[in-house]
Each structure stands twice: as C-alpha cells, then as structure tokens.
Design an enzyme around this catalytic site. Structure first.
Site, PDB file in Angstrom:
ATOM      1  N   ASP A  69     -21.229  33.035  -0.047  1.00  0.00           N
ATOM      2  CA  ASP A  69     -19.906  32.697  -0.509  1.00  0.00           C
ATOM      3  C   ASP A  69     -18.737  33.140   0.223  1.00  0.00           C
ATOM      4  O   ASP A  69     -17.656  33.083  -0.260  1.00  0.00           O
ATOM      5  CB  ASP A  69     -20.138  33.549  -1.519  1.00  0.00           C
ATOM      6  CG  ASP A  69     -19.893  35.244  -1.835  1.00  0.00           C
ATOM      7  OD1 ASP A  69     -20.722  35.118  -1.035  1.00  0.00           O
ATOM      8  OD2 ASP A  69     -18.569  35.908  -2.958  1.00  0.00           O
TER       9      ASP A  69
ATOM     10  N   ARG B 150     -16.114  40.518   2.117  1.00  0.00           N
ATOM     11  CA  ARG B 150     -16.451  42.091   1.451  1.00  0.00           C
ATOM     12  C   ARG B 150     -17.590  41.978   0.906  1.00  0.00           C
ATOM     13  O   ARG B 150     -18.816  41.901   1.444  1.00  0.00           O
ATOM     14  CB  ARG B 150     -15.475  41.116   0.228  1.00  0.00           C
ATOM     15  CG  ARG B 150     -16.396  39.938  -0.725  1.00  0.00           C
ATOM     16  CD  ARG B 150     -15.542  39.788  -2.232  1.00  0.00           C
ATOM     17  NE  ARG B 150     -16.012  38.100  -2.576  1.00  0.00           N
ATOM     18  CZ  ARG B 150     -15.275  37.202  -2.869  1.00  0.00           C
ATOM     19  NH1 ARG B 150     -14.119  37.652  -2.923  1.00  0.00           N
ATOM     20  NH2 ARG B 150     -16.131  36.608  -3.642  1.00  0.00           N
TER      21      ARG B 150
ATOM     22  N   GLU C 283     -20.094  41.022  -0.406  1.00  0.00           N
ATOM     23  CA  GLU C 283     -20.611  40.561  -1.499  1.00  0.00           C
ATOM     24  C   GLU C 283     -22.172  39.662  -0.217  1.00  0.00           C
ATOM     25  O   GLU C 283     -23.033  39.390  -0.113  1.00  0.00           O
ATOM     26  CB  GLU C 283     -20.098  39.145  -1.872  1.00  0.00           C
ATOM     27  CG  GLU C 283     -20.940  38.510  -3.269  1.00  0.00           C
ATOM     28  CD  GLU C 283     -19.364  37.719  -4.022  1.00  0.00           C
ATOM     29  OE1 GLU C 283     -19.435  37.062  -4.955  1.00  0.00           O
ATOM     30  OE2 GLU C 283     -18.566  38.110  -4.662  1.00  0.00           O
TER      31      GLU C 283
ATOM     32  N   ASP D 125     -22.259  27.311  -4.867  1.00  0.00           N
ATOM     33  CA  ASP D 125     -21.466  26.902  -3.606  1.00  0.00           C
ATOM     34  C   ASP D 125     -21.863  26.060  -3.273  1.00  0.00           C
ATOM     35  O   ASP D 125     -21.466  24.707  -2.786  1.00  0.00           O
ATOM     36  CB  ASP D 125     -20.971  27.926  -3.607  1.00  0.00           C
ATOM     37  CG  ASP D 125     -19.685  29.180  -4.371  1.00  0.00           C
ATOM     38  OD1 ASP D 125     -20.880  29.369  -5.353  1.00  0.00           O
ATOM     39  OD2 ASP D 125     -19.440  29.971  -3.831  1.00  0.00           O
TER      40      ASP D 125
ATOM     41  N   TRP E 280     -24.645  25.695 -11.344  1.00  0.00           N
ATOM     42  CA  TRP E 280     -25.631  26.870 -10.417  1.00  0.00           C
ATOM     43  C   TRP E 280     -26.590  27.100 -10.630  1.00  0.00           C
ATOM     44  O   TRP E 280     -27.440  26.556  -9.167  1.00  0.00           O
ATOM     45  CB  TRP E 280     -25.588  28.399 -10.765  1.00  0.00           C
ATOM     46  CG  TRP E 280     -23.769  29.068 -10.502  1.00  0.00           C
ATOM     47  CD1 TRP E 280     -23.875  29.778  -9.420  1.00  0.00           C
ATOM     48  CD2 TRP E 280     -22.324  28.198 -11.119  1.00  0.00           C
ATOM     49  NE1 TRP E 280     -22.355  29.842  -9.475  1.00  0.00           N
ATOM     50  CE2 TRP E 280     -21.428  29.013  -9.643  1.00  0.00           C
ATOM     51  CE3 TRP E 280     -22.133  27.814 -11.298  1.00  0.00           C
ATOM     52  CZ2 TRP E 280     -20.287  28.602 -10.025  1.00  0.00           C
ATOM     53  CZ3 TRP E 280     -20.422  27.256 -11.316  1.00  0.00           C
ATOM     54  CH2 TRP E 280     -20.315  27.693 -11.064  1.00  0.00           C
TER      55      TRP E 280
ATOM     56  N   GLU F 106     -10.654  30.869  -1.252  1.00  0.00           N
ATOM     57  CA  GLU F 106     -11.864  31.370  -2.432  1.00  0.00           C
ATOM     58  C   GLU F 106     -10.934  30.607  -3.802  1.00  0.00           C
ATOM     59  O   GLU F 106     -11.010  29.905  -4.784  1.00  0.00           O
ATOM     60  CB  GLU F 106     -11.879  32.308  -2.491  1.00  0.00           C
ATOM     61  CG  GLU F 106     -12.560  32.472  -4.172  1.00  0.00           C
ATOM     62  CD  GLU F 106     -13.629  33.995  -4.114  1.00  0.00           C
ATOM     63  OE1 GLU F 106     -14.476  34.400  -5.025  1.00  0.00           O
ATOM     64  OE2 GLU F 106     -12.943  34.602  -3.815  1.00  0.00           O
TER      65      GLU F 106
END
Length: 890
Positions: free
Chosen positions: A462, A466, A468, A475, A528, A739
């Site tokens: 994603d 950062r 993550e 996505d 998702w 984003e």
C-alpha cells in the site's frame, strides 16, 4: 513467410528453477501478411539443445492456440532441464521454420528432494534478541572438472549468497515474502562459472526481512519466527558423470557480520570496520576470527515451493538532480522522482566516522526535510567508515521510499556524482505505453507507472515508506486491471493469490492484508476480501489463464460462502465491519469512511463476486455449481433492489459512489439505470465536475460515465486540475500517485501526518480507463488475453490525440487516434498475428467516406466484415497494421 518467435514457459523466457510440473508454452507469430493466423502447431522436447534425442513430440496439433499451451507429457522431474522448440502452420497451411531453442529447468519439487539441514548461527553468538546479523560460510574442494552446477537455496529471513567472493544471482530480498507458515519459496541459481578448480567457498548473509523484522504499526516483530536460518544445496555434475552435493549442515561456521542493524522499515547500520575481507573465499582463515560452529535448527521442509513470481531486481539507476540547502540548514539531495530502493554512495574519511542518510518523499511548505508521515519508520542508513581510502556502500536487506535524502556527517565538500539512486522492484516485464496530447495527463500516466514500480516489491504493498508496506487486498483488486496494462503481472499475482488462499481464516474470510500479519484484525471487509474473486478473474480476462481460475476456485467459492453466512439474511451483507468507500470525500468530518452506505457497498460487491464465480464455474466445467450461483445471483439482485431501490426506481443512497457501483455491476433494471446515471450527472454538476469518491467508487467512475452516455463528463473529470482531481497532485509536482487527493493542500500544508503516503497506487486505477476508453484497447471475456480485441476509442474534448500500445502474449496491439484538422479523423491500429479485432470508428456515419491506407474500406486486405451502426462504422479485421481515415461528423 512467417516465423515463430519469443517463446515462453509459464510467461518467462528460459526460466531456471520453476515448480510447475506441467508447464505451459507460449509463442508469437511474426508475419508481414495481414490476416495471418495459426491453423496448427508442433512442439518437440529434448534433453539436449541439438534435439538429436527427443523425449516427447506433440505431432501436428490442429489448433489456433499459441498461448499457455499445456504440454501433454509425463510430469517434469526435479532439477531437470528441458529444451523445446515450436513450429506452426498458418491459415494457408504454410509451415514455419522451427523456433529458436528455448528451455526451462525444474527446481527441487518435493521436500524429500532436499538433503540439506536448516542451519543458524549459535545462540551463544547471536541470541534471538540480538540486532547484528550473521554470516555463514563453508569451504570445500572439487574433485574433478565441473560440467554444470546448480545452487538451491532459501532462508528463514532473507538471504544473499556469495561463491568464491562473487555475488550469486541478481535477485534481491530472496526468498521473498509469502505466508511463511504455509509456503516458503526456493530459488535456483546456475553457478557453474563461479566454481574454481580445487578449493572453493560459499558464504551467506542473512537478514531479518519480513520473517523476523518489524511489521505493521504496532511495533510487532518476530511474527513468523525468532531465528534466522539457511537451507542450501549445491549440486555439482562432473565431466565424468559423477555427482556431488555440498549442503548446509553442521560443518558450516558462523560469525557476526558488519551489519549491526537491519529492518525493512528502519533501514541498516553498517560498520565497515567489522568487515571480514575474503570471508567467502577458499583461502580465508577462520582461526581466531570469531567463527563458531552453526547449529542445526528444526523447521518444516514440507512448505518449500520453487519460486513462482519474478524476483526483485535492480531496475534503474537515478542520479540526483540537485543539491539543496534547506532553510533549516539541512543538506539534501533531490532525486527528482519519488522512488523505491536505496542510495549507493561513496565517501572518504577517517576510521570510525559515521555518516547517515535519511529518506523522505517531500519537503514541507517552507522547503525543509519532512518525515512526519513516516510515522515510526526511521528509513535511515548509517555507515561507519573503515578509513584509509574511498569507500562505496549500498544496503542489502532494506528499502526506502523517497525522493529526498538528507546527508548527515558527510564531508563539507560533496560531489553529487558520488550518490546514485538504485530502483528496485519485482522484475515484471513492461507491456504498456500510453501517451496523449495533454502533458499533464502524460505525467499522470508516468505517476501511475511509478506507483506500480514503488509498490510491487514482491507483494502489492500500500505504500513503500511508512511503517506499513503491507499487501492490502482492496488496493490490489482496485488496481490489478491497470497493472495488467503496464506490466505482465500474471506470475506476480499468481504467487500472491496462493498466499491469499492460504491466509483465509477458518471461516473462509479474507484478511485485510496478505500475507496476513495484522493478527489483531481477524475481520473481513467487502471490496477488500473480494480480491479473492476479482483478481483471478482479471488474470483470466487479461491473460487467458484458465488454470488460475481452476486453482483459485475453492478460494473464490469459500469467500462468497463466507459472505452468505454474514448477513441477517443470506442475500444481503448488512453486518460487520467494512472500510466502505475508504477516504471518500463525502465522509463526515474527521472520518476516513465515505458517506455511501456500507451495506449497499457490501451487497453490491457480494453480487459482483457471485456473478464472477458463476462465470468461472461455467469455464472450468462445474456446471451444477454454475447453475446454483446463477440462482444465488438473481436472489441477491432482487434483495438488493428491495433494500436499496425505491418503488419509483430511485437509488436510496444519493452519493456518487452508490450510483457508480450499481451501474458498474448491473444491479438495476433499465428504468433504474436511467435514474442512476441522471443522478450521477446531477451530483457531478453540483460538485462542478469534481469527484467525491474514495477507494471503492473511483476505479469505476469514468468507466460508468463513458458506458452510459456521459463520456464528456468523464473527460472533464480526467482533465480537472483543481482539488479534488487526478491532475491536482500533478500540478503540485507529484511524481507518483498520492494516497489522498489533497496530500499537499493548496497552501502547502499536509492532509495529515498519520496517514499521508505520496506513493500509494490505488487512485492510479484511472489508468485502466485511459487504456480501455481513451486509447480504446480492450479484450473480451469470450476470447480473453487479447485473442480477440476490441479497438474502440472514445475521444473527448481536451485531447487532440491519444495512443495506447500493449505488448500482449500474441504481440503488439496498438491504437492511436488523432484529430487531423478540418474534421478529418485518423485511427491507426496494429493487431498481432493469430488474433482478430473488432474496430469501432467513432462518429463515422458515412461508410463510403472511410478509407484504409488510402483505399476504399471495403477493398482493404485483412478487413473481414464492415457494417454501419448508429454509433459509427464497425470493422472486423485480422492481423496487421491499418490506417483508417474519415470525415468525423458531430
């Protein structure tokens, strides 16, 4: 004359170490003559490249299939190399020459094929909580002249190998990130040329990677295990036919290496003073240098699988565009492109001097280095100099997302040429190009492509900067269609979908991220979790890969059965947590979730997934299940209309995303569709043609507008430059997709510091519309993978020309239109051999006025049929390049 070229095995050119026991071959036909097609083919397999000793022949097979042809021969054997070539007969029954010889080589297919042990540095040397990383090594002697040698390896953690001081292979972050409890990929390397007569040595670097390192935003680490380990087997065949194996076992030794800290998020610390010169060569002396006997560790070999997807490789090298001194006095390099990888640098200084590189995507509104959006990720590289001469360094087991690099501790005099940005991503073949007359749209296309480059690093992440960098399922399903234009993503997503299936929970729900590392989030969300169904279906449509449907069918049906159990009745999904229209701009203040009713979104995707499962069942011959899913689909649609559509045919949820979903998924009757498109047009008027959609609605918005007579509105949205729009970030200097629509606001301030990635590919899904509608390149479900294409550009105000080029598995497919002046319209089309296309000439209402390459259309070679319709001239054509010209009417 025509030829067979560009042969592939499982999408790859001469792959080594595959695990598919029944590989599939693909090839392209090259022919100057229009309308060329294949009528038959023949394949031969051999153990040697000269084909003097055949092991299998197909004979003449009457078929036009030239893509993903499954070989009907006994199952392939571990470690064996197979040579093949192909020839074909065309539509005139003319025979081509044999293609150039291709090959594939099998990896180690079964756990029983491995004779090596898992080995790790002893705990007395490196306890489980130690941050420094180990080196492992073994010296050995060759007993003859080597004919060939293969090295098979994997690790707990990530690894890099050296043989006699030379790096083995060109892959990074091996063995990749999988659902480690279910699958661990293995790699195969050809190493014959790296071996030397007499003494040799193997060395291995091990890193934490995704296996042991930090993942997620909750300071979690050791999610899969707490010890790094290596499994390695070197198989040597001598010229006299004898074989020898050098394996990982208790004869290896381990030492602490110069990497003192290594984390995906936080970066690396490397102390060059601790380097062990020559440690992976045969002459190295371990005595007194801190080498300890390794420990054998117990770990399953049942989960080992040869690598499916292309590995991560070094792709490009970028030089900094500028050196900046910020208002705060920070020394910063600007690489001009938000990228993913690392910086290779050279530095000179005294021993013990530490230099550091910090990485950021943007500068703040004052021009200072900005890292708050990284959250806890440090993205730092620290290097301690050995001293004495110029030193060059680049990391091994980490990657950064950045455009700007702050330099700390470097000499006052800096040379910009001493720094190089190394771009890393999965080595997917680039297949698509798009360009048009509007430079801002071309930059948008550039940003979409670099969003893919930055986020397709072994898994579809994603964001790459950062704390993550996770494989968010929503996505992925939103972007996969666009990705399939840009690159060949079939192996990449095949691997990821196997992890998705493995990570489906006991109730068959699909986790938010794959591989599943958010153990405190065991729920499943609509749109998702639907990646379980949408992604394999997209691979089928884009590549004609029916095998992926058969392999994923159980996962697909498990997902829709999971949904069926969730709702208060089995035909609506109206319970549980959902991300909804994530980041929709019509959200309540302070909320990330858009205003569109989440039950509507969930039930709409429920219907969509069931419709795909029904079609899949038909394709793979599960006719009884297909009938059951057809009934279920009709019941869901009826329940949806009863719940969300008023008696007058109005959709009860008045948002852009609601109208888009019901129209895209065909959930309304004709009257309802008319009301919905009218409402969508009204909402766009009210927003002055700005979108308010989030993750769920945005990928489909322009498609719906173009499909339902609102193409002009679609172009207004594409070309809108003010916030919120696709081009707003471009006007703010973006080089990747953001984003948030307003990641950087008009006044230069930021949307937030908590969740504000400037490299986040989801909104890049507009690329699908740019290829499919603006350029007009589509395939069909009836003849997928561009065996039968549709060339149907829909021009709009604001563009004078547009071009799309797609390298399909059959060859180049191209569509380029241009307004040539005085009402003259040009359309250039290239159709690959062994395919056909339905070509729609927009606003061509006078058949007699259309010419092709200067001749009357009806007389054009390669044109099969021509018809006049209400929307323009429609042409059925065979392969070849065409140039259509006509006077376009309003």
């Amino acid at each position: 004359m025509f030829t067979v070229k560009d042969t592939r095995v499982e999408y790859q050119k001469s792959p080594v170490g595959i695990g598919t026991a029944r590989p599939r071959l693909s090839w392209k036909l090259e022919a100057a003559e229009r309308g060329t097609s294949q009528s038959a083919y023949e394949i031969e397999l051999a153990e040697e490249k000269d084909f003097t000793r055949l092991i299998w022949q197909s004979g003449r097979v009457e078929s036009s299939q030239s893509v993903l042809v499954e070989l009907d021969f006994p199952l392939a054997e571990s470690c064996k190399r197979y040579y093949y070539h192909v020839r074909a007969w065309n539509h005139k029954d003319e025979l081509s020459p044999w293609s150039e010889a291709g090959y594939w080589e099998m990896g180690l297919l079964q756990s029983a094929d491995w004779s090596a042990d898992w080995i790790a540095a002893p705990l007395e040397l490196l306890p489980v909580d130690a941050e420094p990383l180990p080196l492992l090594r073994k010296s050995f002697e060759l007993s003859g002249t080597v004919k060939e040698a293969r090295l098979y390896a994997t690790s707990l953690g990530i690894y890099e190998l050296e043989l006699n001081g030379q790096r083995v292979g060109d892959s990074y972050f091996t063995p990749g990130w999988t659902s480690y409890g279910h699958t661990l990929q293995t790699q195969t390397y050809e190493v014959t040329e790296l071996l030397a007569a007499g003494g040799n040595a193997i060395g291995a670097w091990l890193g934490n990677g995704w296996y042991k390192g930090y993942l997620g935003w909750s300071e979690q680490n050791r999610l899969y295990g707490d010890r790094l380990a290596l499994l390695l087997e070197l198989r040597i065949v001598y010229s006299d036919g004898k074989e020898e194996r050098i394996v990982s076992d208790d004869s290896w030794t381990a030492a602490v290496g110069p990497i003192q800290v290594s984390e995906i998020y936080h970066g690396e610390t490397y102390d060059a003073r601790l380097e062990r010169d020559g440690w992976s060569t045969a002459g190295y002396n371990e005595a007194g240098n801190g080498w300890y006997a390794v420990e054998i560790v117990q770990h399953s070999k049942e989960i080992l699988k040869p690598q499916i997807n292309e590995p991560v490789r070094m792709q490009e090298q970028l030089k900094p565009l500028a050196f900046i001194m910020t208002p705060k006095g920070e020394r910063v390099l600007d690489f001009g492109q938000n990228m993913v990888g690392w910086v290779r640098f050279s530095v000179e200084g005294t021993a013990g001097t530490e230099v550091a590189l910090l990485h950021a995507e943007v500068l703040d509104h004052e021009g200072n280095f900005y890292t708050e959006n990284l959250r806890s990720a440090k993205q730092s590289i620290r290097y301690v100099l050995k001293g004495g001469t110029k030193e060059t360094y680049e990391p091994r087991f980490t990657f950064q997302g950045f455009r700007y690099v702050q330099l700390i501790g470097f000499p006052e005099e800096l040379r910009i040429e001493d720094f190089t940005g190394i771009v890393l991503h999965s080595d997917m073949e680039e297949t698509g190009q798009f360009a048009c007359s509007e430079p801002l749209v071309n930059q948008l296309q550039h940003n979409i492509k670099w969003g893919l480059k930055g986020n397709f690093l072994d898994v579809p992440t994603d964001c790459p900067q950062r704390d993550e960098r996770l494989g968010w399922t929503g996505d992925a399903q939103m972007f996969i269609q666009t990705a399939s234009y840009l690159t060949n993503v079939a192996p990449f997503f095949t691997k990821w979908l196997r992890d998705l299936e493995a990570d489906q929970n006991d109730e068959s729900g699909v986790p938010f991220v794959v591989p599943h590392v958010l153990k405190d989030h065991e729920r499943s969300s609509a749109a998702w979790g639907d990646a379980a169904v949408i992604c394999p279906w997209t691979l089928y449509v884009c590549y004609g890969d029916k095998r992926i449907l058969a392999e994923q069918f159980d996962s697909m049906t498990a997902w829709v059965k999971y949904i069926r159990r969730q709702g208060e009745n089995e035909f609506l999904w109206n319970t549980g947590f959902h991300f909804g229209d994530w980041l929709g701009l019509d959200a309540k203040s302070g909320d990330y979730i858009g205003a569109t009713d989440r039950d509507l979104i969930a039930t709409a995707f429920y219907a969509y997934s069931v419709s795909i499962v029904q079609k899949t069942a038909v394709l793979i011959g599960r006719m009884e299940e297909a009938a059951e899913y057809k009934v279920l689909y009709d019941q869901i649609v009826a329940a949806f209309r009863a719940e969300f559509v008023t008696a007058s045919g109005r959709l009860a949820v008045p948002t852009q995303t609601a109208q888009v979903l019901v129209l895209m998924f065909g959930l309304l009757d004709e009257k309802g569709e008319q009301r919905a498109i009218a409402k969508l047009a009204e909402l766009l008027e009210q927003s002055d043609f700005h979108l308010t959609t989030g993750f769920v609605g945005t990928p489909y918005l322009n498609h719906v507008l173009s499909a339902f007579g609102q193409n002009a509105a679609a172009y207004k949205l594409l070309l809108q430059q003010t916030y919120p729009s696709w081009l707003y970030p471009v006007t703010k200097g973006a080089t990747t997709i953001w984003e948030h629509w307003d990641g950087i606001k008009e006044d230069g301030s930021f949307w937030s510091k908590d969740m504000n990635s400037f490299n986040h590919y989801a909104y890049g899904a507009i690329g699908d519309w740019m290829y499919r509608v603006a350029a007009g390149i589509q395939t069909t479900e009836e003849a997928p993978g561009y065996k039968r294409s549709i060339i149907a550009p829909q021009p709009g105000d604001g563009l004078d020309w547009a071009e799309g080029i797609l390298e399909t598995q059959y060859g180049e497919l191209r569509s380029r239109w241009e307004r040539a002046g005085d009402g003259v319209f040009l359309l250039e089309v290239t159709i690959p051999a062994n395919t056909t296309a339905l070509i729609k000439l927009p606003s061509a209402y006078n058949l007699e006025s259309v010419t092709e390459s200067g001749t009357r259309l009806q007389d054009s070679v390669g044109v099969l049929t021509v018809s006049q319709t209400e929307t323009g001239v429609v042409i059925d054509a065979g392969s070849g390049s065409y140039r259509f010209e006509w006077l376009q009417e309003a």
